[in-house]
Structures are given as C-alpha cells and as structure tokens.
Design an enzyme around this catalytic site. Sequence first.
Site, PDB file in Angstrom:
ATOM      1  N   CYS A  34      21.742  14.192   6.925  1.00 23.96           N
ATOM      2  CA  CYS A  34      20.698  14.807   6.155  1.00 23.96           C
ATOM      3  C   CYS A  34      20.926  14.656   4.624  1.00 23.96           C
ATOM      4  O   CYS A  34      20.001  14.056   4.078  1.00 23.96           O
ATOM      5  CB  CYS A  34      20.772  16.622   6.432  1.00 23.96           C
ATOM      6  SG  CYS A  34      20.766  17.014   7.893  1.00 23.96           S
ATOM      7  N   ASN A 270      16.812  11.287   9.246  1.00 32.54           N
ATOM      8  CA  ASN A 270      17.937  10.703  10.358  1.00 32.54           C
ATOM      9  C   ASN A 270      17.476  11.042  11.651  1.00 32.54           C
ATOM     10  O   ASN A 270      16.724  11.751  12.167  1.00 32.54           O
ATOM     11  CB  ASN A 270      19.213  11.189  10.016  1.00 32.54           C
ATOM     12  CG  ASN A 270      19.255  12.828  10.270  1.00 32.54           C
ATOM     13  OD1 ASN A 270      19.479  13.664   9.224  1.00 32.54           O
ATOM     14  ND2 ASN A 270      19.232  13.235  11.611  1.00 32.54           N
TER      15      ASN A 270
END
Length: 491
Positions: A34, A270
């Site tokens: 993240c 992601n």
Amino acid sequence: MNGVYEGFSREMNGVHADGSVLLCLPQFVASPLCCPSRASILTGKYPHNHHVINNTLEGNCSSTAWQKTQEPKTFPALLQAYAGYQTFYAGKYLNQYGNPDAGGVEHVPLGWDYWVGLERNSRYYNYTLSVNGKPKKHGGNYSEDYLTDVLTNMSLDFLQYKSNYRPFFMMVSPPAPHAPWTAAPQYQDRFKDLKAPRDPNFNVHGKDKHWLIRQAKTPMTNSSIQLLDDAYRKRWRTLLSVDDLVEKVVKRLEVRGELENTYIIFTSDNGYHTGQFSLPLDKRQLYESDIRVPLLIRGPNIKPNQTTGLAVQNVDLGPTILDMAGYNVNKTAMDGMSFLSAGSVNSTTWRTDFLVEYEGEGSNVADPACPLLGPGVSECFPDCVCEDSFNNTYACVRTVAPSADIQYCEFDDNEVFVEVYNMTVDPYQLSNLAKTIDQEVLEKMNHRLMMLQSCSGQSCRTPGVYDARYTFDPQLMFSNRRQRISGPRRA
C-alpha cells in the site's frame, strides 16, 4: 481540462456507468504494498527515490521526512500551485496518516484545497476523518457512517459547490476491497457461489522459487481454501459500493455538462493473491497477481474500446495527469512518463522495461505459534505458512517489447536467489528459468536491473546501454544495503 482521478480499489467490477468504455492499459505497480505504491502514484517516483519502503512510520510512510521532502513535489501540489487547479481528496491516503508522531490528523498534505483524509488504514465503520485538518469521528450506523458512501457524498458535494471558473482535480480513495471486507448491508448476500479463480498456479507448489514461496504447504488445507474463497466473495461485495460511487460521480458530471471535458481514471495501488503458489491471501510478492492492477481511462480525445499493449506503471500516473493539465513533465524529477497519447504511441518510442522493488518485513522474535521458523518472518497463518520475511527483499526488471516479455528478479538473501520468467510462454510463472536461460540474457537483465535501481528522473525512462565488459554478478545488487536479520533460510 478538468481532472478526475478515481480509485485505489484493488479489483474492478464494472466502471463505465454511462455505457461507454475507455482506454484500457496493462498497468504494473512499482511496489506491491500500500504505502510505497501510493507514494509512487503521488510522486511519480520509484521507492528508492521517494524512500517509502513499507507501511510503518519508520519506513517513511507519512513520516515528517516524507511530509517535508516529498509532499511538496507531488503532482497534486504542482497542479494546485502552477496549473491553477482546485483540488479535492477523500479517503485513505497513506497508512500512517494521522499518526500523532507525524502531525496527527491536523496535518493537511500540501496540494489539497479540500481535504478529507482517513486516519491510518482501511476501515468501513468506526473511524476518524481529517476534514481540512479537523477530526470528525464516525460510528457504526450504515446510513451515516459507511465509509465508501460517506466518500461518495462528499465527492458529489465537491462537484456541486466547486468553482466553475477553475479546472478541478479530485482523488477518491475508498477502502474497498481492503480488509476487513465489510460490505454494505444490501450487498452482504451477493455472490454466494463465487470462488477465487482456479488458475494454473492455484494451489501448486513453487518448487523452483524463493524459499518463502517454497515453504507454503501444498496442497493447501481445506480451511485455507475456505478462508480465501470467503475473502474473495467479501471483496467483491465491498466493490459494489465502489460501483455505486463511480456511477453517481459520472452522472453528476453528466448533469453538470462536464463529463466530456473530464478525464476519469480508475486504478489501484496493488494486486492481491488468493491461493497462487499455495499462499492463501496477501500481496507483497513479485508475481503478476500482486504487481498487476486495472487501469481504465475515459476522457477528451480518447476513443472508446481501446486497449494498448504498452506496459504502463503507476509512476506514470502523475506525469500523465500533469500532461493532461498542460504542465511540462520535464520540469519535474519524476521517474515516470506520460501515457496521454498511448493510443498513438508505438512500441519503439515507449520505455521497454521498468522496475519493481520491495523491502521485506519480519519480526525480530520467532512467532510462538511457529517456533520452527525462527525469527525474521511475518504475516503467518495458523498452519505456519508465512507471507513475508526480512529476506523477501527483492528487485525486478520487467522487459516488455515486441521481441520479449521477460521478468528478472533478484533477492537480498544469503544466496542472492534469482527468478526469471518468459511471460510470453509462461504467463502464470510456473517455471523459473534462472538456471537454464542463456547467460548473455542474464547478464543484460542483471545489468539493466542495477541501472534501474540507481536511476532518477530521465535515466529511469531510457533504454539500458549495455557494457560488453560487464560480468554477471548478482552479489553486487544489494551490496550497499544495511545489515538486517536475514530470516529463515531454506535449501
């Protein structure tokens, strides 16, 4: 032109609420975690240049150092200061945002006229928002507090009341489909029969991969498979509220007569694996499931239903948005490139390779539930399958060209483990070619990887120049890295 940036949700379940589709590009992240990935989106830089290495304050995630050195150079700050844009942010920012040791929620990052930032990491209920630097607590009532809907309503308010005399940029970052995967009440029973995809690399042993992958138990236990299938369903359910968000924003733009003069970008920070190589669920790994994310764009001069094979990375988002606003990207120190004209750019003028880098995390003490693994691992499941470790630190170069689609990765561990995949014939990365591929190819990929790991700005965008005298030596890759606990090692 107006700019709307919508997204960060990690999977896509329908975007084109107005019935038109956009430009679709294959996109990769600079790091499959993240905070480093979000930092790359904001700065247009690789992690080795923005120095955010993990989700902790010590890893520079929303630290005071980040605030002083990087936030003034983000693309929203440039849009606001030099292109005259009114800017709006709503949702998750960086995982440590709001930490009292880094200014708390009173800190409003540079570049935002209207700021609605989530304190810390993803939540759906019982959270605190920073509203222009003032804390606002939310509870557990769906109609008032469900975060995705709160962000939707604030975004609609911004569109309704913003100035009509200045261009605008808005960035909406809902938590979905991040854990804890809390769906809105009306969607909690959807997708009852859905299961995670059973691709060829699902529930198979990664026998030729890094030790962290090899330690996964194959076949997975029934409880692990049930867990990942349940998580997959819950993630999809949370995304239905993101669909609602996108639809309402698109309709509001249409009603205001602004849709055709606005770029809309939908993407993620992601990927996420669910059972690939018998790892139950997480991100952090170098494989396609973790580093590849959706990217869809609609807007002025973008023809519908286009797909391009150019390899775009999230470091390219900032440069592209600045290009949309007419700002000269060459004035920045960004590592990425603008893909605004991707539909007309040919493969000979676009960058052929890019970097993915990740710094593994582990615990200094052994997990009491898994003492045999020793210290150095983290994110462990009850059956002692761990998703991360200190020596899960790696760097990869991905070459995407008409003549080759190859991924080359090196690990910072005791053996400097190497993984190589021919993505053209092995898209599920089942066969590591490191011991069989031509030595000349290894040398070139190793050389290019070293160049990319030291690149900055323009040097990150140009093809590698190979020295005929260069000798293949993976040990050189991480020679300047600090010493750390190496973590468990497996033969």
